[in-house]
Design an enzyme around this catalytic site. Structure first.
Site, PDB file in Angstrom:
ATOM      1  CE1 TYR A   1      -3.000   3.116   1.002  1.00 53.68           C
ATOM      2  CE2 TYR A   1      -2.380   2.750   3.296  1.00 53.68           C
ATOM      3  CZ  TYR A   1      -3.024   3.505   2.328  1.00 53.68           C
ATOM      4  OH  TYR A   1      -3.691   4.643   2.706  1.00 53.68           O
TER       5      TYR A   1
ATOM      6  CG  ASP B   1      12.106 -12.113   2.499  1.00 54.05           C
ATOM      7  OD1 ASP B   1      11.172 -12.919   2.609  1.00 54.05           O
ATOM      8  OD2 ASP B   1      12.435 -11.294   3.390  1.00 54.05           O
TER       9      ASP B   1
ATOM     10  CB  ALA C   1       9.398  -4.708   2.977  1.00 58.76           C
TER      11      ALA C   1
ATOM     12  CB  SER D   1       2.177  -3.427   9.259  1.00 59.07           C
ATOM     13  OG  SER D   1       1.288  -3.628   8.181  1.00 59.07           O
TER      14      SER D   1
ATOM     15  CE1 TYR E   1       4.265  -3.059  12.387  1.00 55.48           C
ATOM     16  CE2 TYR E   1       2.879  -1.675  13.778  1.00 55.48           C
ATOM     17  CZ  TYR E   1       3.644  -1.843  12.639  1.00 55.48           C
ATOM     18  OH  TYR E   1       3.790  -0.804  11.761  1.00 55.48           O
TER      19      TYR E   1
ATOM     20  CG  ASN F   1      -4.427   5.250  12.776  1.00 51.96           C
ATOM     21  OD1 ASN F   1      -3.695   5.584  13.708  1.00 51.96           O
ATOM     22  ND2 ASN F   1      -5.280   4.251  12.875  1.00 51.96           N
TER      23      ASN F   1
ATOM     24  CG  ASP G   1      -8.136  -0.390  19.748  1.00 52.19           C
ATOM     25  OD1 ASP G   1      -7.099  -0.399  19.056  1.00 52.19           O
ATOM     26  OD2 ASP G   1      -9.268  -0.667  19.302  1.00 52.19           O
TER      27      ASP G   1
HETATM   28  N1  UDP Z   1     -12.219   0.002  14.614  1.00 54.42           N
HETATM   29  C1  UDP Z   1     -13.562  -0.257  14.841  1.00 54.42           C
HETATM   30  N2  UDP Z   1     -14.177  -1.206  14.051  1.00 54.42           N
HETATM   31  C2  UDP Z   1     -13.522  -1.872  13.055  1.00 54.42           C
HETATM   32  C3  UDP Z   1     -12.153  -1.587  12.836  1.00 54.42           C
HETATM   33  C4  UDP Z   1     -11.527  -0.648  13.646  1.00 54.42           C
HETATM   34  O1  UDP Z   1     -14.189   0.320  15.738  1.00 54.42           O
HETATM   35  O2  UDP Z   1     -14.137  -2.711  12.385  1.00 54.42           O
HETATM   36  C5  UDP Z   1     -11.538   1.011  15.442  1.00 54.42           C
HETATM   37  C6  UDP Z   1     -10.340   0.467  16.205  1.00 54.42           C
HETATM   38  O3  UDP Z   1     -10.751  -0.109  17.422  1.00 54.42           O
HETATM   39  C7  UDP Z   1      -9.510   1.727  16.397  1.00 54.42           C
HETATM   40  C8  UDP Z   1      -9.820   2.561  15.151  1.00 54.42           C
HETATM   41  O4  UDP Z   1     -11.011   1.999  14.586  1.00 54.42           O
HETATM   42  O5  UDP Z   1      -9.957   2.437  17.520  1.00 54.42           O
HETATM   43  C9  UDP Z   1      -8.721   2.497  14.113  1.00 54.42           C
HETATM   44  O6  UDP Z   1      -8.406   1.120  13.923  1.00 54.42           O
HETATM   45  P1  UDP Z   1      -7.413   0.625  12.795  1.00 54.42           P
HETATM   46  O7  UDP Z   1      -7.359  -0.863  12.891  1.00 54.42           O
HETATM   47  O8  UDP Z   1      -7.805   1.227  11.481  1.00 54.42           O
HETATM   48  O9  UDP Z   1      -6.029   1.294  13.173  1.00 54.42           O
HETATM   49  P2  UDP Z   1      -5.141   1.222  14.512  1.00 54.42           P
HETATM   50  O10 UDP Z   1      -5.407   2.509  15.223  1.00 54.42           O
HETATM   51  O11 UDP Z   1      -5.535   0.017  15.275  1.00 54.42           O
HETATM   52  O12 UDP Z   1      -3.750   1.154  13.983  1.00 54.42           O
END
Ligand code: UDP
Length: 338
Positions: A11, A58, A81, A84, A146, A180, A294
């Site tokens: 991406y 790789d 690469a 993630s 990660y 993000n 989270d």
């Molecule tokens: N999230 C959510 N529902 C989903 C996917 C993600 O509520 O189906 C929330 C997740 O809990 C986080 C935010 O969206 O608070 C961003 O999540 P993502 O996985 O995009 O990125 P992260 O912050 O985890 O790297």
């Protein structure tokens, strides 16, 4: 001279290659294709006009990387690469530590005398920081394998830089801690094609595409304004732009670190509302339990990169980010041609 981009079929890497080609640079793309998209490589090859070479290799294979450095004349490596996915890293920590190790790549960089490297790091190195916005001095406290693997990468890079300096090698590097990353190239050629999707914006947009019934909000009882998690969504093209600024600024012997974000947060509910506005779809949302690990709110203080390099995000409007992602998803509902 070429810039070698690892993860070129992924991406962010594919967006970086496109930008470098648009700037008239020569690019060597590398990807092991474990997560990369052949369709993205095809797009880049069509844009490359002889200035893009792609190699399936790789980055954990030092010999293969050294061969490439010896064959191509490489002035810098942009190292995207990596594995993630935070959740996957908890289940398969050894894969993350093995795959995300910088040791083989740096040993090839050292042997070949490549003078520049920019490393994709992550705000996950901070874990759940005590305060937001987060600047580069926040304590390291990764909570996932990660995040640990990326912090380890930064530390190995720091040690390598020191040794290169001691040996009077003209090496310089940067670690860029992404928040993000979201959105897609606004010409509509490149997209985000993770199978299955793992990030909130494409997941919500899949509802509008009719590929999901609805979206589950992971926790609505966080100590934030609307109870849902707040994140800093940076447009992928802005992120790539920052890489080029950093690369051009690096002087021999330097090691730089920057947080890359827009400097403000949007909640999960705001993301869903934005997707509703952009798509015109009502996107049903239901409440689910919190997702482990989270942090409630995570957004960058990008003052350092702005002060030192004059970089700031050009896109801070969430709808604009979502529109770019939606444009590509509508045109490519099944992702890249397989
Ligand atoms: N999230 C959510 N529902 C989903 C996917 C993600 O509520 O189906 C929330 C997740 O809990 C986080 C935010 O969206 O608070 C961003 O999540 P993502 O996985 O995009 O990125 P992260 O912050 O985890 O790297």
């Amino acid at each position: 001279m070429s810039i070698l981009v690892t993860g070129a079929a992924g991406y962010i890497g594919s967006h970086a290659v496109q930008r470098l080609l648009a700037e008239g640079r020569r690019v060597v793309g590398v990807d092991n294709m474990s997560r990369g998209n052949a369709g993205a490589v095809d797009v880049l090859a069509s844009l490359g006009q002889g200035r893009f070479a792609f190699h399936r290799a790789d980055t954990t294979d030092a010999r293969a990387m050294l061969d490439l450095f010896e064959r191509e004349s490489v002035s810098a490596v942009l190292h995207f690469a990596a594995l993630s996915l935070v959740g996957e890293s908890v289940q398969r920590p050894l894969d993350y530590h093995r795959n995300n190790s910088l040791v083989p790549l740096l040993s090839a960089v050292g042997d070949a005398g490549v003078p520049r490297l920019v490393f994709s790091s992550t705000c996950a190195v901070y874990g759940q920081p005590p305060t937001t916005p987060v600047d580069e001095t926040a304590p390291f406290a990764p909570v996932s394998p990660y995040g640990v693997s990326k912090l380890h990468g930064e530390q190995v890079l720091g040690d390598f830089l020191q040794a290169q300096g001691d040996a009077r090698a003209p090496f310089a590097c940067a670690a860029l801690r992404y928040f993000n990353v979201a959105g897609c190239d606004r010409t509509g050629r490149l997209g985000e094609d993770h199978q299955p999707h793992s990030h909130v914006i494409p997941i919500v947009l899949e509802v509008a595409l009719g590929k999901r019934e609805g979206v589950t909000i992971f926790g609505q009882d966080y100590p934030t304004d609307d109870g849902t998690c707040v994140r800093d969504y940076i447009h992928v093209e802005d992120l790539v732009d920052a890489h080029l600024r950093v690369l051009d600024a690096l002087q021999d012997g330097e090691g730089r670190v920057y947080n890359l974000g827009i400097g403000r947060g949007y909640s999960v509910k705001e993301v869903i509302d934005s997707c509703r506005r952009v798509t015109g779809h009502d996107i049903p949302a239901q409440s689910g339990p919190r997702r482990a690990g989270d942090p409630p709110a995570l957004f960058a203080n990008p003052a350092k990169v702005q002060r030192e390099l004059g970089w700031q995000a050009s896109v801070t409007d969430l709808d604009e980010i979502v529109e770019s992602a939606w444009k590509w998803m509508q045109a490519n509902p099944e992702g890249y041609p397989k």
